[in-house]
Scaffold this active site. Structure first.
Site, PDB file in Angstrom:
ATOM      1  N   GLY A 171      45.679  45.103  24.000  1.00  0.00           N
ATOM      2  CA  GLY A 171      45.516  44.431  25.282  1.00  0.00           C
ATOM      3  C   GLY A 171      46.174  43.067  25.364  1.00  0.00           C
ATOM      4  O   GLY A 171      45.906  42.318  26.287  1.00  0.00           O
ATOM      5  N   ARG A 208      39.043  55.874  24.971  1.00  0.00           N
ATOM      6  CA  ARG A 208      38.048  55.911  26.041  1.00  0.00           C
ATOM      7  C   ARG A 208      38.684  56.524  27.287  1.00  0.00           C
ATOM      8  O   ARG A 208      39.899  56.702  27.334  1.00  0.00           O
ATOM      9  CB  ARG A 208      37.591  54.484  26.382  1.00  0.00           C
ATOM     10  CG  ARG A 208      38.747  53.619  26.877  1.00  0.00           C
ATOM     11  CD  ARG A 208      38.302  52.271  27.431  1.00  0.00           C
ATOM     12  NE  ARG A 208      39.373  51.625  28.164  1.00  0.00           N
ATOM     13  CZ  ARG A 208      40.394  50.979  27.632  1.00  0.00           C
ATOM     14  NH1 ARG A 208      40.507  50.866  26.323  1.00  0.00           N
ATOM     15  NH2 ARG A 208      41.320  50.435  28.401  1.00  0.00           N
TER      16      ARG A 208
HETATM   17  C1  MV4 Z   1      55.242  45.116  22.844  1.00  0.00           C
HETATM   18  C2  MV4 Z   1      56.153  44.685  23.831  1.00  0.00           C
HETATM   19  C3  MV4 Z   1      57.492  44.670  23.489  1.00  0.00           C
HETATM   20  N1  MV4 Z   1      57.891  45.051  22.254  1.00  0.00           N
HETATM   21  N2  MV4 Z   1      55.693  45.483  21.630  1.00  0.00           N
HETATM   22  C4  MV4 Z   1      51.281  44.209  25.343  1.00  0.00           C
HETATM   23  C5  MV4 Z   1      49.904  44.713  25.129  1.00  0.00           C
HETATM   24  C6  MV4 Z   1      49.867  45.262  23.774  1.00  0.00           C
HETATM   25  N3  MV4 Z   1      49.114  46.473  23.771  1.00  0.00           N
HETATM   26  C7  MV4 Z   1      51.282  45.501  23.405  1.00  0.00           C
HETATM   27  N4  MV4 Z   1      52.087  44.846  24.385  1.00  0.00           N
HETATM   28  C8  MV4 Z   1      53.445  44.778  24.276  1.00  0.00           C
HETATM   29  N5  MV4 Z   1      53.938  45.177  23.081  1.00  0.00           N
HETATM   30  C9  MV4 Z   1      56.980  45.433  21.368  1.00  0.00           C
HETATM   31  N6  MV4 Z   1      57.396  45.793  20.148  1.00  0.00           N
HETATM   32  C10 MV4 Z   1      55.664  44.312  25.067  1.00  0.00           C
HETATM   33  C11 MV4 Z   1      54.298  44.340  25.295  1.00  0.00           C
HETATM   34  C12 MV4 Z   1      53.902  43.914  26.602  1.00  0.00           C
HETATM   35  C13 MV4 Z   1      53.357  44.804  27.531  1.00  0.00           C
HETATM   36  C14 MV4 Z   1      53.128  46.139  27.235  1.00  0.00           C
HETATM   37  C15 MV4 Z   1      52.589  47.006  28.156  1.00  0.00           C
HETATM   38  C16 MV4 Z   1      52.263  46.548  29.423  1.00  0.00           C
HETATM   39  C17 MV4 Z   1      52.466  45.241  29.743  1.00  0.00           C
HETATM   40  C18 MV4 Z   1      53.013  44.346  28.811  1.00  0.00           C
HETATM   41  C19 MV4 Z   1      53.215  43.040  29.160  1.00  0.00           C
HETATM   42  C20 MV4 Z   1      53.739  42.169  28.247  1.00  0.00           C
HETATM   43  C21 MV4 Z   1      54.081  42.604  26.973  1.00  0.00           C
END
Ligand code: MV4
Length: 408
Positions: free
Chosen positions: A125, A253
């Site tokens: 999250g 969930r």
């Molecule tokens: C990332 C990413 C880019 N590259 N991992 C955000 C929540 C967490 N569960 C993982 N997230 C991200 N991981 C890598 N390797 C970008 C995000 C991310 C994001 C992911 C899904 C939905 C919204 C987001 C908003 C900002 C960053």
């Protein structure tokens, strides 16, 4: 509203969650005094708490969800990543184990390349994450990410991953019976979010074709099967502009946005959850799953639409839309007071249409018919989103909303 609709209600304490929902003994006692055989944990406080699942098991009450072991495994994001990788499901280049020290991090970073992202093993999250653009920033970012992780989760462990800029967030709904049989119910595109709070979700994703959907759905099922999963779950992926997909994490969930999946599959997911928990099996196989039409959900929150801060208070007047293909899931009514103690979600406005264009037209009309007075809501933001040219063209990504909000 929930008390009015219930056959029977038991008071579990005063409104603050720490004095009620999070006191596990009170939840168990309420099941015992009412003779309940099972507890549905919802999608909040208790849904991903392995200890609660264990306590239910020990008390002979069915927890409507996965085993405590599955919740625990997927709660460890580094272990979840290893599970996916071992199944041949694509993951972004990254560390297989938590970072040991700065030297370890430097070595890993040379292999992974920049930009990279530091993630908390116990996270999810978005908490405890840091994007690192250059080697010079690695040391300080590692320290702040670890400190943040320790403060938020009581666990300072972090791992590294190649950072994918401005990805799409596409997640697959799965159902498993606990005996290795499972189906996927297609995907939800949840790219429209702000600070990890989703605003609009849709199914199917405008970014997938049938071949990619099948590949990602099978990948999601492989991750679930490898972890001995049972009940409803969601496997999250990041999608790059070239169509590459990468496992991100698994939610153990039912999620807020499950109605869009219900609308395109015609299935009742909570009913399926209860059937599975009762040991009745899935009742369907993959060939029975048909994705029909298109669905959108707008989350209407009791929030200031400019600053996105919770805006509790009394709803003085309220009208929800209806008509063909329109569904509203809400606990609100005229005279209802939004309390400050919980999540600010007030209503889910869900539409279904035979095409994406029809679903969008219905959502525009439905949003314009919503009337909520006395408190601020996110409805005005949704009215802008459903008229935005990029949204209409399906050109959304995790950076979409920030771009929209910076216009004007
Ligand atoms: C990332 C990413 C880019 N590259 N991992 C955000 C929540 C967490 N569960 C993982 N997230 C991200 N991981 C890598 N390797 C970008 C995000 C991310 C994001 C992911 C899904 C939905 C919204 C987001 C908003 C900002 C960053």
């Amino acid at each position: 509203m929930h008390v009015e609709l219930a056959d029977e209600a038991v008071c579990i304490g005063p409104p603050p969650a720490l004095q009620s929902y999070l006191k596990l003994d009170r939840i168990i006692s309420s099941a015992e005094v009412s003779g309940a055989e099972a507890i549905h944990p919802g999608y909040g406080f208790l849904a991903e708490n392995p200890h609660f699942a264990e306590v239910c098991e020990q008390c002979g009450i069915a927890f409507i969800g996965p085993s405590a072991a599955s919740i625990r495994l997927m709660g460890d994001k580094a272990a979840a990543r290893r599970t996916a990788e071992a199944e041949g499901v694509p993951v972004l280049p990254g560390s297989r184990h938590p970072v040991r020290d700065l030297d370890d991090a430097r070595r890993l970073a040379r292999e992974i390349g920049f930009p990279l992202i530091i993630k908390a093993s116990a996270g999810g999250g978005g908490k405890g994450m840091r994007v690192v653009g250059t080697p010079d920033d690695l040391e300080s970012s590692l320290a702040t990410a670890a400190a943040e992780a320790a403060a938020a989760f009581g666990d300072a462990a972090v791992y590294l991953e190649r950072y994918l800029p401005d990805p799409r967030h596409v997640e697959f709904q799965i159902l498993m019976d606990g005996e290795g049989n499972g189906v996927h119910l297609g995907e939800r595109d949840c790219s429209i979010q702000r600070r990890h709070q989703k605003l609009v979700e849709e199914s199917p994703s405008p970014a997938l074709n049938d071949a990619k959907r099948q590949a990602m759905g099978q990948a999601a099922l492989r991750v679930a099967k490898a972890s001995g999963y049972r009940n409803a779950g969601t496997v999250e992926f990041l999608l790059d502009p070239q169509g590459g997909f990468y496992f991100m994490e698994m939610n153990t969930r039912i999620q807020v946005e499950h109605p869009v999946t219900e609308m395109v599959t015609g299935l009742d997911l909570v009913k399926a959850q209860i059937r599975i928990a009762a040991g009745e099996g899935l009742g369907i196989s993959q060939t029975d799953v048909r994705i029909a039409g298109h669905s959108l959900e707008c989350r209407i929150n009791a929030e200031d639409p400019v600053r996105f801060l919770p805006a509790p208070g009394r709803v003085t007047a309220l009208r929800f839309p209806g008509g063909p293909g329109v569904r509203v899931d809400s606990h609100a009514y005229a005279g209802y007071t939004v309390p400050p103690y919980y999540d600010s979600l007030l209503a889910k406005l869900i539409v279904h249409g035979s095409s994406r264009a029809e679903a969008i037209a219905r959502m525009r009309r439905a949003l314009d018919e919503v009337r909520i007075e006395g408190i601020k809501t996110t409805v005005p933001v949704h009215q802008r989103i459903v008229r935005d040219p990029d949204f209409l063209a399906g050109r959304t990504s995790t950076g979409f909303l920030l771009r929209l909000l910076q216009e004007r």
